[in-house]
Design a protein around this motif. Structure first.
Motif, mmCIF file in Angstrom:
data_model
loop_
_atom_site.group_PDB
_atom_site.id
_atom_site.type_symbol
_atom_site.label_atom_id
_atom_site.label_comp_id
_atom_site.label_asym_id
_atom_site.label_seq_id
_atom_site.Cartn_x
_atom_site.Cartn_y
_atom_site.Cartn_z
ATOM 1 N N THR A 22 0.828 -1.209 0.000
ATOM 2 C CA THR A 22 0.000 0.000 0.000
ATOM 3 C C THR A 22 0.861 1.258 0.000
ATOM 4 O OG1 THR A 22 -1.793 -1.130 1.167
ATOM 5 C CG2 THR A 22 -1.769 1.271 1.272
ATOM 6 N N THR A 23 1.897 1.277 0.821
ATOM 7 C CA THR A 23 2.771 2.451 0.897
ATOM 8 C C THR A 23 3.516 2.663 -0.412
ATOM 9 O OG1 THR A 23 3.035 2.170 3.283
ATOM 10 C CG2 THR A 23 4.675 3.517 2.156
ATOM 11 N N LEU A 24 4.014 1.589 -1.009
ATOM 12 C CA LEU A 24 4.708 1.699 -2.297
ATOM 13 C C LEU A 24 3.807 2.333 -3.352
ATOM 14 C CD1 LEU A 24 6.629 -1.685 -2.730
ATOM 15 C CD2 LEU A 24 7.638 0.602 -2.788
ATOM 16 N N ALA A 25 2.559 1.903 -3.383
ATOM 17 C CA ALA A 25 1.635 2.368 -4.415
ATOM 18 C C ALA A 25 1.096 3.761 -4.132
ATOM 19 C CB ALA A 25 0.485 1.374 -4.565
ATOM 20 N N GLU A 26 0.742 4.026 -2.879
ATOM 21 C CA GLU A 26 0.020 5.255 -2.574
ATOM 22 C C GLU A 26 0.922 6.418 -2.160
ATOM 23 O OE1 GLU A 26 -3.140 4.425 0.164
ATOM 24 O OE2 GLU A 26 -4.126 3.006 -1.205
ATOM 25 N N GLU A 27 2.086 6.130 -1.560
ATOM 26 C CA GLU A 27 2.985 7.211 -1.173
ATOM 27 C C GLU A 27 4.065 7.457 -2.220
ATOM 28 O OE1 GLU A 27 4.495 7.499 2.795
ATOM 29 O OE2 GLU A 27 2.779 6.417 3.651
ATOM 30 N N LEU A 28 4.598 6.379 -2.802
ATOM 31 C CA LEU A 28 5.645 6.532 -3.806
ATOM 32 C C LEU A 28 5.098 6.492 -5.233
ATOM 33 C CD1 LEU A 28 8.486 4.334 -2.264
ATOM 34 C CD2 LEU A 28 8.419 6.812 -2.452
ATOM 35 N N HIS A 29 3.818 6.123 -5.367
ATOM 36 C CA HIS A 29 3.155 6.064 -6.678
ATOM 37 C C HIS A 29 3.870 5.103 -7.642
ATOM 38 C CE1 HIS A 29 0.786 9.378 -5.186
ATOM 39 N NE2 HIS A 29 1.883 10.065 -4.971
ATOM 40 N N TYR A 30 4.346 4.017 -7.106
ATOM 41 C CA TYR A 30 4.968 2.972 -7.915
ATOM 42 C C TYR A 30 3.893 2.098 -8.556
ATOM 43 C CZ TYR A 30 9.888 3.366 -6.394
ATOM 44 O OH TYR A 30 11.182 3.761 -6.193
ATOM 45 N N GLN A 31 4.220 1.532 -9.712
ATOM 46 C CA GLN A 31 3.474 0.369 -10.193
ATOM 47 C C GLN A 31 3.997 -0.811 -9.388
ATOM 48 O OE1 GLN A 31 3.475 -0.758 -14.464
ATOM 49 N NE2 GLN A 31 3.950 -2.837 -13.735
ATOM 50 N N VAL A 32 3.132 -1.457 -8.634
ATOM 51 C CA VAL A 32 3.561 -2.550 -7.757
ATOM 52 C C VAL A 32 3.025 -3.874 -8.294
ATOM 53 C CG1 VAL A 32 3.620 -3.464 -5.412
ATOM 54 C CG2 VAL A 32 3.506 -0.988 -5.777
ATOM 55 N N ASP A 33 3.934 -4.776 -8.613
ATOM 56 C CA ASP A 33 3.578 -6.133 -8.992
ATOM 57 C C ASP A 33 4.086 -7.072 -7.908
ATOM 58 O OD1 ASP A 33 2.639 -4.974 -11.301
ATOM 59 O OD2 ASP A 33 4.400 -5.478 -12.488
ATOM 60 N N VAL A 34 3.543 -8.271 -7.871
ATOM 61 C CA VAL A 34 3.913 -9.222 -6.819
ATOM 62 C C VAL A 34 4.192 -10.585 -7.441
ATOM 63 C CG1 VAL A 34 3.169 -10.392 -4.703
ATOM 64 C CG2 VAL A 34 2.508 -8.011 -5.088
ATOM 65 N N LEU A 35 5.265 -11.204 -7.000
ATOM 66 C CA LEU A 35 5.536 -12.604 -7.320
ATOM 67 C C LEU A 35 5.066 -13.431 -6.143
ATOM 68 C CD1 LEU A 35 6.866 -14.877 -9.026
ATOM 69 C CD2 LEU A 35 8.964 -14.449 -7.717
ATOM 70 N N ALA A 36 4.062 -14.272 -6.368
ATOM 71 C CA ALA A 36 3.495 -15.103 -5.307
ATOM 72 C C ALA A 36 3.504 -16.552 -5.765
ATOM 73 C CB ALA A 36 2.075 -14.643 -4.985
ATOM 74 N N ALA A 110 17.069 -6.195 -11.747
ATOM 75 C CA ALA A 110 16.578 -4.870 -11.375
ATOM 76 C C ALA A 110 17.744 -3.979 -10.960
ATOM 77 C CB ALA A 110 15.582 -4.992 -10.236
ATOM 78 N N LYS A 111 17.510 -2.666 -11.027
ATOM 79 C CA LYS A 111 18.550 -1.714 -10.650
ATOM 80 C C LYS A 111 18.799 -1.736 -9.145
ATOM 81 C CE LYS A 111 16.810 1.296 -14.317
ATOM 82 N NZ LYS A 111 16.094 2.570 -14.595
ATOM 83 N N LYS A 112 17.747 -2.009 -8.390
ATOM 84 C CA LYS A 112 17.832 -1.934 -6.928
ATOM 85 C C LYS A 112 17.166 -3.161 -6.340
ATOM 86 C CE LYS A 112 17.222 1.807 -3.516
ATOM 87 N NZ LYS A 112 18.600 2.318 -3.652
ATOM 88 N N VAL A 113 17.845 -3.845 -5.444
ATOM 89 C CA VAL A 113 17.298 -5.021 -4.767
ATOM 90 C C VAL A 113 17.397 -4.790 -3.266
ATOM 91 C CG1 VAL A 113 17.484 -7.502 -4.391
ATOM 92 C CG2 VAL A 113 17.977 -6.561 -6.654
ATOM 93 N N ILE A 114 16.252 -4.804 -2.599
ATOM 94 C CA ILE A 114 16.194 -4.513 -1.166
ATOM 95 C C ILE A 114 15.788 -5.775 -0.419
ATOM 96 C CG2 ILE A 114 15.218 -3.019 0.611
ATOM 97 C CD1 ILE A 114 14.448 -1.057 -1.605
ATOM 98 N N ALA A 115 16.519 -6.104 0.628
ATOM 99 C CA ALA A 115 16.232 -7.316 1.397
ATOM 100 C C ALA A 115 16.576 -7.104 2.861
ATOM 101 C CB ALA A 115 17.013 -8.496 0.836
ATOM 102 N N LEU A 116 15.927 -7.886 3.713
ATOM 103 C CA LEU A 116 16.240 -7.920 5.132
ATOM 104 C C LEU A 116 17.240 -9.038 5.395
ATOM 105 C CD1 LEU A 116 12.616 -7.598 6.518
ATOM 106 C CD2 LEU A 116 14.452 -5.992 7.075
ATOM 107 N N GLY A 117 18.183 -8.803 6.290
ATOM 108 C CA GLY A 117 19.117 -9.864 6.637
ATOM 109 C C GLY A 117 20.411 -9.316 7.206
ATOM 110 N N PRO A 148 15.425 2.339 2.315
ATOM 111 C CA PRO A 148 16.295 2.755 1.206
ATOM 112 C C PRO A 148 15.584 3.629 0.175
ATOM 113 C CG PRO A 148 16.586 0.424 1.671
ATOM 114 C CD PRO A 148 15.381 0.868 2.431
ATOM 115 N N LEU A 149 14.244 3.665 0.217
ATOM 116 C CA LEU A 149 13.468 4.512 -0.681
ATOM 117 C C LEU A 149 13.031 5.793 0.018
ATOM 118 C CD1 LEU A 149 11.234 1.718 -2.288
ATOM 119 C CD2 LEU A 149 13.380 2.677 -3.161
#
Length: 355
Positions: A22-36, A110-117, A148-149
């Motif tokens: 929700t934050t990615l789409a509504e605050e950053l206005h990204y097109q958000v896709d999901v791999l599930a 991708a240009k940027k890859v963000i992960a926890l760890g 990071p964003l």
């Protein structure tokens, strides 16, 4: 800007990642896709902040008529589709990145890859570390992935929508009116220490029916207990139903995640052990009595809904007695009578495009 969020784990993890989406789409206005994956993807149905959903099947989730080769070919097609999009950002929706997820990262480019760890990898451009002494809800931890964003806002509510057509069909089929009050008892859990005895559910059902003018819904994971892929609770559900024939109880067998979401939408109160069904109820705004075994409530508690958490000292749900659980049901009802839980049945949005 285009981002893809990789959520290839359990249903609950995907639902807990929806505030991030929700934050990615509504605050950053990204097109958000999901791999599930085929097991959890239905949780994104109706989520208007998701543009596309890529679905692949894990080998241990394959159907009886599916071959390993079929699933491998399907996965290659998904990889190619992801790669063609040329995403600006990949976000790994997992509490700690692992090696299996690297195949998707390497191929997506991708240009940027963000992960926890806490382990660096050349394919991860932005590694978000969390101090080991910090215990926090998984929703909050996922939201750290936005730092990071340059996003440091607090996460909002979970985002989950039941299909209104399925809800209406189920309401008609099982003759479930909006009155009286509806209590749902969800009896299944994959973890042994999260399981409450069938006899306790029978006693609790009788206590609730004696105290309130209500209807009871019985929910469980369908199937036999010895199924190695998806163990079920058909036997326990049959036993509980047979011992509650004097009660206004409706057993609802939910063969799909969409069915489960529709059934949960019908209830006013939800009693369950910690697990995916609990997070579905939270996503649909239902007040919850949550029974915790050896999982940490601080990490997995129902997010932003009224709830009562019970955890025995020995971290075994089976040690909780009926009196304790019924008292929690009474407290929950008293707390919510003035402010009823949000009913998400009528807020279904257009379905995201599925790939």
């Amino acid at each position: 800007m285009k981002a893809i969020v990789i959520c290839r784990d359990n249903i609950g993890d995907l639902i807990l990642a929806t505030p991030l989406i929700t934050t990615l789409a509504e605050e950053l206005h990204y097109q958000v896709d999901v791999l599930a994956n085929s097991y959890n993807a239905a949780a994104l149905e109706g989520n208007y902040n998701v543009s596309k959903v890529y679905i692949y099947s894990k080998l241990h989730h394959r159907l009886a008529n599916e071959s390993v080769m079929t699933l491998i070919i399907q996965r290659l097609k998904v990889i190619w589709s992801v790669r063609k999009e040329r995403y600006d950002v990949i976000i790994i929706g997992k509490g700690q990145w692992d090696k299996r997820i690297l195949q998707w990262i390497r191929l997506a480019k991708a240009k940027k890859v963000i992960a926890l760890g806490d382990k660096k990898n050349p394919h991860i451009t932005d590694l978000v570390t969390v101090p080991k002494d910090v215990t926090e809800h998984l929703v909050k931890r996922f939201h750290r992935l936005l730092s990071p964003l340059c996003i440091n806002s607090l996460p909002g509510k979970l985002c989950l929508y039941a299909n209104p057509i399925k809800v209406r069909e189920m309401r008609t089929l099982y003759e479930i009116d909006r009155n009286p009050t509806i209590f749902a008892l969800q009896i299944s859990s994959r973890k042994i220490l999260q399981r409450w005895q069938a006899a306790h559910f029978v006693s609790l059902a009788h206590r609730i029916a004696a105290a309130y003018s209500c209807k009871l819904i019985l929910l469980w994971s369908p199937g036999v207990a010895n199924n190695p892929r998806h163990p079920g609770d058909d036997a326990n559900a049959l036993l509980i139903t047979s011992l509650c024939q004097d009660l206004p109880m409706v057993p609802i067998q939910t063969s799909t995640l969409e069915d489960l979401m529709a059934a949960v939408s019908l209830c006013d109160y939800f009693i369950t052990s910690d697990g995916g069904a609990m997070h579905i109820a939270a996503g649909l705004g239902k007040p919850i009595v949550a029974l915790f075994g050896n999982s940490d409530p601080e990490v997995w508690a129902p997010w932003k809904v009224t709830h009562e958490i019970l955890q025995a000292e020995n971290h075994d749900v089976g040690s909780l007695d009926v009196d304790t659980v019924f008292a929690a049901v009474q407290r929950l009802k008293q707390r919510t009578e003035a402010q009823p839980a949000l009913d998400c049945i009528d807020t279904h949005r257009p379905t995201a495009r599925i790939i």
